[in-house]
Write a protein that holds these residues in place. Structure first.
Motif, short mmCIF file in Angstrom:
data_model
loop_
_atom_site.label_atom_id
_atom_site.label_comp_id
_atom_site.label_asym_id
_atom_site.label_seq_id
_atom_site.Cartn_x
_atom_site.Cartn_y
_atom_site.Cartn_z
N ARG A 285 -8.79 7.90 -8.24
CA ARG A 285 -8.94 8.48 -9.32
C ARG A 285 -9.44 7.60 -10.33
O ARG A 285 -10.47 7.96 -11.16
CB ARG A 285 -7.59 9.04 -9.97
CG ARG A 285 -7.66 9.54 -11.22
CD ARG A 285 -6.72 10.62 -11.72
NE ARG A 285 -7.17 11.10 -12.96
CZ ARG A 285 -6.35 11.66 -13.60
NH1 ARG A 285 -4.90 11.84 -13.37
NH2 ARG A 285 -6.65 12.16 -14.91
N LEU A 286 -8.96 6.38 -10.59
CA LEU A 286 -9.65 5.42 -11.54
C LEU A 286 -11.10 5.06 -11.17
O LEU A 286 -11.82 4.85 -11.94
CB LEU A 286 -8.84 4.07 -11.51
CG LEU A 286 -7.26 4.25 -12.22
CD1 LEU A 286 -6.52 3.08 -12.46
CD2 LEU A 286 -7.45 5.10 -13.54
N LEU B 10 -7.20 8.64 -21.15
CA LEU B 10 -7.06 9.12 -19.77
C LEU B 10 -5.50 9.00 -19.50
O LEU B 10 -4.93 10.01 -19.12
CB LEU B 10 -7.75 8.36 -18.83
CG LEU B 10 -7.42 8.55 -17.31
CD1 LEU B 10 -7.88 9.83 -16.78
CD2 LEU B 10 -8.23 7.47 -16.52
N LEU C 2 -1.62 0.70 -12.15
CA LEU C 2 -2.80 -0.07 -12.26
C LEU C 2 -3.32 0.19 -13.83
O LEU C 2 -4.11 -0.88 -14.44
CB LEU C 2 -3.96 0.25 -11.21
CG LEU C 2 -3.54 -0.26 -9.89
CD1 LEU C 2 -4.23 0.38 -9.01
CD2 LEU C 2 -3.75 -1.73 -9.76
N VAL D 176 0.92 -1.04 0.11
CA VAL D 176 -0.02 0.07 -0.11
C VAL D 176 0.80 1.19 0.11
O VAL D 176 2.24 1.39 0.47
CB VAL D 176 -0.88 0.00 1.42
CG1 VAL D 176 -1.91 -1.15 1.24
CG2 VAL D 176 -0.16 0.00 2.61
N SER D 177 0.48 2.35 -0.40
CA SER D 177 1.17 3.73 -0.61
C SER D 177 0.20 4.62 -0.89
O SER D 177 -0.95 4.36 -1.18
CB SER D 177 2.13 3.64 -1.78
OG SER D 177 1.65 3.34 -2.86
N ASN E 35 -0.58 4.78 -4.67
CA ASN E 35 -1.45 3.84 -4.98
C ASN E 35 -2.92 4.08 -4.49
O ASN E 35 -3.94 3.81 -5.46
CB ASN E 35 -1.08 2.28 -4.27
CG ASN E 35 -1.95 1.29 -4.70
OD1 ASN E 35 -2.81 0.51 -3.92
ND2 ASN E 35 -2.00 0.95 -5.88
N ALA F 150 2.35 7.33 -14.96
CA ALA F 150 2.56 7.00 -13.76
C ALA F 150 1.56 6.36 -12.96
O ALA F 150 1.00 6.88 -11.65
CB ALA F 150 3.07 8.26 -12.78
N MET F 151 0.69 5.60 -13.61
CA MET F 151 -0.46 5.05 -12.98
C MET F 151 -0.43 3.39 -13.23
O MET F 151 -1.02 3.07 -14.26
CB MET F 151 -1.78 5.59 -13.56
CG MET F 151 -2.30 7.09 -12.96
SD MET F 151 -3.65 7.50 -13.21
CE MET F 151 -3.67 8.32 -14.56
N LEU G 87 3.43 -1.24 8.47
CA LEU G 87 3.22 -0.66 6.99
C LEU G 87 4.59 -0.93 6.21
O LEU G 87 5.46 -0.96 6.86
CB LEU G 87 3.00 0.87 7.20
CG LEU G 87 1.60 0.97 7.29
CD1 LEU G 87 1.27 2.41 6.96
CD2 LEU G 87 0.84 0.28 6.29
N ALA G 88 4.46 -0.84 5.09
CA ALA G 88 5.72 -0.94 3.96
C ALA G 88 5.39 -0.24 2.80
O ALA G 88 4.50 -0.78 2.24
CB ALA G 88 6.35 -2.25 4.02
N VAL G 89 6.21 0.64 2.38
CA VAL G 89 6.05 1.19 0.95
C VAL G 89 6.97 0.81 0.08
O VAL G 89 8.02 1.39 0.12
CB VAL G 89 5.79 2.97 1.00
CG1 VAL G 89 5.35 3.12 -0.13
CG2 VAL G 89 4.53 3.06 2.08
N GLU H 5 -4.30 6.53 -6.87
CA GLU H 5 -4.51 6.24 -8.20
C GLU H 5 -5.86 5.35 -8.30
O GLU H 5 -6.77 5.45 -9.08
CB GLU H 5 -3.46 5.16 -8.89
CG GLU H 5 -3.67 4.51 -10.05
CD GLU H 5 -2.71 3.51 -10.74
OE1 GLU H 5 -1.83 3.29 -9.95
OE2 GLU H 5 -2.79 3.36 -11.94
N LEU I 191 -9.30 -3.42 -3.78
CA LEU I 191 -8.12 -2.56 -3.12
C LEU I 191 -8.71 -1.45 -2.30
O LEU I 191 -8.08 -1.17 -1.29
CB LEU I 191 -7.43 -2.21 -4.48
CG LEU I 191 -6.80 -3.23 -5.30
CD1 LEU I 191 -6.10 -2.64 -6.70
CD2 LEU I 191 -5.61 -3.78 -4.32
#
Lengths: 259, 259
Positions: free
Chosen positions: A119-120, B127, B186, A109-110, A113, B183-184, B20-22, A116, A197
DNA sequence: GTCTCACAAATAATCGATTATATGTCAAGT
DNA sequence: ACTTGACATATAATCGATTATTTGTGAGAC
């Protein structure tokens, strides 16, 4: 090139003469339409998919962590084959990742992310909802109202995880049924994935405080716009709903990332 | 609930304190950015994914047909485990479907499926492209020009399938690199999936007549709009490109469906 | 001290065999 | 003739063991 198909281990679909077949098979989704692919599942691999998805969405499996096959195998009392197959299928849901020879890991996770996803979701769900409003029939309207009522009838008790899970389930059902009228299975699948997600962020980072009174109102607003066939209003409500959740989550997440 | 993570077979990511971890892991895509996930692949399962994808996209595996595991297993000289895992992964690419206890089958084709792919490509790629134009840097521009030149440098010889495959590969690379600046991740993945599905229609139903002279011009138009940072123009060109291909395919497909 | 290589332990990937499920076939009954 | 059910076959799903790869560790060289 282009051998007889049989030579490659494939069996032409019944009723197809030579090259083509147009079948109504549900793509990736099992069970009746609108069901969030949650049905019992006959095979161990399918049951594993459900259990692992729940474990990931609930945060029980830490985002970004590696998945030790041996331990999970013992934990769930299965063999490696169905486990690996289940994990491979979870890639399609965006919940796990795979690196050759280094195994599977839980999708991280971030903030980016989350941004995005938000937005999507705005883009995709607006598209799906407007199409659903244009194409949906009375049966669809009724399903939407049923799902809304079902969801609003579940009281979330933070002390009882079962109620939280039940509400999450009903919530996902509501959103997916709302969009299901759009007759675009691929798009629906994308929306489902994004929803999953997003759910994880909510469940992991948003300690459900019971007093989310406005959320019920927001859902009602969207549903009313939908059945009234007011595409503008419904989509605007849906967008606002998504963006509000997204902003909310962003705050919580950035709090937890730099404590 | 919420046991220690270790109890569930997961290993916290390195450098994460507790929850957590990014991490910057590439989602679902292996290899360097821009590569259409085509890299050699170290494991048998990964190589199988590549080979099966090619077999499906080329039409060697008939759309909608069932996949007999035993035969494919012998054909590719592998065991069932990597085969099933590869097929499960192909679900994520939209190329195969699965029904519990009834096995895998090649994703079917249909007019409605083609229509949805075309429609979603228009939405998603517009998009992504506008976001890429807004966010992309000089390196991205250069990559786009490189991919364009690479693609236009490959002459498609209908008599030589290798050239067709090479062009398809370069073509996919061009389209994906064009969008990669957005930069997306997904969204990029969705676009890649739709592109794959669309490629199959083109390869199976559009017997490549060499004289596709306008296609090269269309691609150049899009690329020029992109590097000139003219979002309107670039997106309009891209949309037109997609819709033209879609309409073309629709005609061919409906011809072949009722001969 | 740190770098490199070799080795050992851990883990991922694969195999061959077995079990479970679905599909086809045929006989008996209506 | 058509349905129903039991059996046989085909196929999908799973298991336990084996192999391949990566990761950790420590001795030796510089």
């Amino acid at each position: 090139m282009n051998n007889a198909p049989e030579a490659l281990g494939i069996v032409p679909p019944p009723g197809s003469r030579s090259t083509l077949a147009v079948r109504p098979i549900t793509l990736t989704m099992r069970g009746p339409p609108g069901a969030g692919s949650d049905e019992a599942g006959n095979t161990k691999a399918s049951r594993l998919v459900d259990r692992l998805r729940e474990a990931i969405l609930s945060g029980e499996l830490t985002p970004g962590s590696k998945i030790n096959l041996e331990i999970v195998r013992r934990q769930f009392d299965v063999s490696l084959s169905p486990l690996r197959e289940a994990l491979a299928r979870l890639i399609a849901l965006g919940l796990v990742e795979l690196q050759d020879n280094r195994g599977y890991s839980v999708a991280p996770v971030s903030l980016s992310n989350l941004a995005e996803i938000t937005r999507l979701r705005v883009e995709f769900e607006s598209l799906a909802l407007s199409a659903a409003i244009a194409a949906g029939d009375l049966k669809w309207e009724s399903e939407v109202m049923r799902a809304l009522h079902q969801m609003n009838g579940i009281a979330r008790d933070p002390a009882d995880p079962a109620t939280l899970r039940a509400w999450e389930h009903a919530h996902r059902d509501f959103h997916m049924i709302l969009l299901a009228g759009c007759a675009m299975p691929l798009l629906l699948n994308f929306c489902l994935m994004l929803h999953n997600l997003n759910d994880r962020y909510r469940r992991v980072f948003l300690i459900a405080r019971g007093g989310d009174r406005n959320v019920a109102a927001e859902h009602s607003e969207i549903a009313q716009g939908a059945v009234a066939r007011d595409s503008e209003y419904a989509c605007a409500s849906l967008r606002a709903h998504i963006l509000r959740t997204g902003a909310n989550l962003r705050t919580r997440l950035s709090d937890q990332l730099q404590p």
